[in-house]
Design a protein around this motif. Structure first.
Motif, PDB file in Angstrom:
ATOM      1  N   LYS A   1      77.640   7.329  -2.938  1.00 46.65           N
ATOM      2  CA  LYS A   1      78.138   7.568  -1.588  1.00 46.65           C
ATOM      3  C   LYS A   1      77.835   6.321  -0.772  1.00 46.65           C
ATOM      4  N   ILE A   2      78.876   5.699  -0.234  1.00 44.04           N
ATOM      5  CA  ILE A   2      78.730   4.483   0.559  1.00 44.04           C
ATOM      6  C   ILE A   2      79.132   4.801   1.986  1.00 44.04           C
ATOM      7  N   SER A   3      78.211   4.623   2.924  1.00 48.29           N
ATOM      8  CA  SER A   3      78.490   4.836   4.340  1.00 48.29           C
ATOM      9  C   SER A   3      78.493   3.493   5.038  1.00 48.29           C
ATOM     10  N   ILE A   4      79.584   3.197   5.726  1.00 52.90           N
ATOM     11  CA  ILE A   4      79.719   1.933   6.439  1.00 52.90           C
ATOM     12  C   ILE A   4      79.935   2.243   7.917  1.00 52.90           C
ATOM     13  N   GLY A   5      78.989   1.827   8.737  1.00 51.59           N
ATOM     14  CA  GLY A   5      79.131   1.945  10.182  1.00 51.59           C
ATOM     15  C   GLY A   5      79.556   0.596  10.725  1.00 51.59           C
ATOM     16  N   PHE A   6      80.566   0.586  11.595  1.00 51.70           N
ATOM     17  CA  PHE A   6      81.063  -0.684  12.109  1.00 51.70           C
ATOM     18  C   PHE A   6      81.586  -0.525  13.529  1.00 51.70           C
ATOM     19  N   THR A   7      81.666  -1.652  14.205  1.00 52.83           N
ATOM     20  CA  THR A   7      82.267  -1.709  15.530  1.00 52.83           C
ATOM     21  C   THR A   7      83.282  -2.841  15.549  1.00 52.83           C
ATOM     22  N   VAL A   8      84.244  -2.708  16.436  1.00 50.24           N
ATOM     23  CA  VAL A   8      85.210  -3.778  16.657  1.00 50.24           C
ATOM     24  C   VAL A   8      84.649  -4.645  17.772  1.00 50.24           C
ATOM     25  N   THR A   9      84.614  -5.950  17.552  1.00 46.47           N
ATOM     26  CA  THR A   9      84.050  -6.876  18.518  1.00 46.47           C
ATOM     27  C   THR A   9      84.719  -6.691  19.881  1.00 46.47           C
ATOM     28  N   GLY A  10      83.885  -6.524  20.899  1.00 40.76           N
ATOM     29  CA  GLY A  10      84.389  -6.405  22.256  1.00 40.76           C
ATOM     30  C   GLY A  10      84.748  -5.004  22.684  1.00 40.76           C
ATOM     31  N   ILE A  11      84.789  -4.047  21.747  1.00 44.40           N
ATOM     32  CA  ILE A  11      85.151  -2.677  22.123  1.00 44.40           C
ATOM     33  C   ILE A  11      83.920  -1.791  22.192  1.00 44.40           C
ATOM     34  N   GLY A  12      83.050  -1.870  21.212  1.00 43.72           N
ATOM     35  CA  GLY A  12      81.759  -1.218  21.295  1.00 43.72           C
ATOM     36  C   GLY A  12      81.630   0.184  20.746  1.00 43.72           C
ATOM     37  N   SER A  13      82.707   0.910  20.449  1.00 46.63           N
ATOM     38  CA  SER A  13      82.541   2.253  19.911  1.00 46.63           C
ATOM     39  C   SER A  13      82.376   2.166  18.396  1.00 46.63           C
ATOM     40  N   GLU A  14      81.321   2.802  17.888  1.00 42.70           N
ATOM     41  CA  GLU A  14      81.027   2.724  16.462  1.00 42.70           C
ATOM     42  C   GLU A  14      81.817   3.762  15.688  1.00 42.70           C
ATOM     43  N   GLN A  15      82.314   3.341  14.526  1.00 44.58           N
ATOM     44  CA  GLN A  15      83.026   4.224  13.618  1.00 44.58           C
ATOM     45  C   GLN A  15      82.325   4.187  12.271  1.00 44.58           C
ATOM     46  N   THR A  16      82.552   5.209  11.469  1.00 45.11           N
ATOM     47  CA  THR A  16      81.927   5.272  10.155  1.00 45.11           C
ATOM     48  C   THR A  16      82.970   5.610   9.102  1.00 45.11           C
ATOM     49  N   ILE A  17      82.885   4.901   7.994  1.00 48.24           N
ATOM     50  CA  ILE A  17      83.701   5.201   6.816  1.00 48.24           C
ATOM     51  C   ILE A  17      82.743   5.642   5.729  1.00 48.24           C
ATOM     52  N   ILE A  18      83.070   6.737   5.050  1.00 48.63           N
ATOM     53  CA  ILE A  18      82.256   7.209   3.934  1.00 48.63           C
ATOM     54  C   ILE A  18      83.123   7.216   2.683  1.00 48.63           C
ATOM     55  N   ILE A  19      82.618   6.574   1.636  1.00 50.14           N
ATOM     56  CA  ILE A  19      83.335   6.474   0.372  1.00 50.14           C
ATOM     57  C   ILE A  19      82.540   7.225  -0.694  1.00 50.14           C
ATOM     58  N   PHE A  20      83.205   8.142  -1.386  1.00 51.26           N
ATOM     59  CA  PHE A  20      82.593   8.878  -2.488  1.00 51.26           C
ATOM     60  C   PHE A  20      83.242   8.403  -3.784  1.00 51.26           C
ATOM     61  N   ALA A  21      82.410   8.049  -4.760  1.00 53.82           N
ATOM     62  CA  ALA A  21      82.928   7.546  -6.028  1.00 53.82           C
ATOM     63  C   ALA A  21      82.168   8.157  -7.190  1.00 53.82           C
ATOM     64  N   ASP A  22      82.866   8.276  -8.299  1.00 50.70           N
ATOM     65  CA  ASP A  22      82.232   8.700  -9.549  1.00 50.70           C
ATOM     66  C   ASP A  22      82.902   7.941 -10.689  1.00 50.70           C
ATOM     67  N   GLN A  23      82.703   8.405 -11.922  1.00 49.66           N
ATOM     68  CA  GLN A  23      83.242   7.690 -13.073  1.00 49.66           C
ATOM     69  C   GLN A  23      84.760   7.648 -13.095  1.00 49.66           C
ATOM     70  N   ASN A  24      85.417   8.481 -12.302  1.00 52.08           N
ATOM     71  CA  ASN A  24      86.883   8.497 -12.228  1.00 52.08           C
ATOM     72  C   ASN A  24      87.425   7.510 -11.211  1.00 52.08           C
ATOM     73  N   GLY A  25      86.547   6.861 -10.458  1.00 52.14           N
ATOM     74  CA  GLY A  25      86.975   5.924  -9.415  1.00 52.14           C
ATOM     75  C   GLY A  25      86.588   6.445  -8.043  1.00 52.14           C
ATOM     76  N   ILE A  26      87.268   5.963  -7.033  1.00 52.72           N
ATOM     77  CA  ILE A  26      87.002   6.434  -5.676  1.00 52.72           C
ATOM     78  C   ILE A  26      87.677   7.784  -5.521  1.00 52.72           C
ATOM     79  N   VAL A  27      86.852   8.793  -5.276  1.00 55.85           N
ATOM     80  CA  VAL A  27      87.350  10.161  -5.220  1.00 55.85           C
ATOM     81  C   VAL A  27      87.863  10.505  -3.834  1.00 55.85           C
ATOM     82  N   LYS A  28      87.120  10.074  -2.811  1.00 49.13           N
ATOM     83  CA  LYS A  28      87.480  10.443  -1.448  1.00 49.13           C
ATOM     84  C   LYS A  28      86.985   9.351  -0.515  1.00 49.13           C
ATOM     85  N   ILE A  29      87.759   9.094   0.539  1.00 41.04           N
ATOM     86  CA  ILE A  29      87.352   8.164   1.569  1.00 41.04           C
ATOM     87  C   ILE A  29      87.628   8.835   2.912  1.00 41.04           C
ATOM     88  N   GLU A  30      86.608   8.871   3.727  1.00 40.49           N
ATOM     89  CA  GLU A  30      86.717   9.542   5.036  1.00 40.49           C
ATOM     90  C   GLU A  30      86.556   8.528   6.134  1.00 40.49           C
TER      91      GLU A  30
END
Length: 147
Positions: free
Chosen positions: A118-147
């Protein structure tokens, strides 16, 4: 023939002007449009992470090696490689995005995890300031879900 040049100020005055298309591409007969910088940044980072290096024509370095390492044994070196491939790609290709947090959790770290990684990436766009998060779930079949 004359052309009208649209400046950034003209675009921001008209909220009906789309700045891109959202990912995934599954609109009703037409692509779903994005009207905010945050929405487009989210789409851009998903597209970058899901593209393998060498996959994009004329841009062989665009993308990450994320999909290539999913079959590797889960070790601390794998976690640091995933972190490096994500941060280096985002820094180079999307310099307007600042990664504020990057958490990589494996099944060995959390036995309740339904996927291998499970990979969680928190990021902001420069100059805007609101944080967003992407969560990636992966297993032996590849990337199963991305939110």
């Amino acid at each position: 023939m004359a052309y009208q040049v649209v400046t950034a100020n003209d675009i921001t005055k008209n909220p009906d002007v789309a700045i891109g298309v959202k990912f995934p591409f599954n609109g009703k007969g037409i692509f779903v449009k994005s009207f905010t910088t945050n929405d487009q940044a989210l789409t851009n980072i998903k597209s970058l992470l899901l593209t393998r290096k060498g996959e994009r024509f004329e841009q062989p370095n665009f993308g990450t090696d994320l999909l290539n390492v999913l079959f590797e044994p889960i070790t601390s070196e794998l976690k640091s490689f995933i972190e490096d491939t994500i941060t280096s790609a985002v820094t180079f290709w999307l310099p307007y995005i600042d990664i504020s947090k990057l958490d990589i959790v494996t099944f060995e770290d959390d036995n309740n995890l339904t996927h291998d990684i499970k990979i969680s990436i928190g990021f902001t766009v420069t100059g805007i300031g609101s944080e967003q998060t992407i969560i990636i779930f992966a297993d032996q079949n590849g990337i199963v879900k991305i939110e």
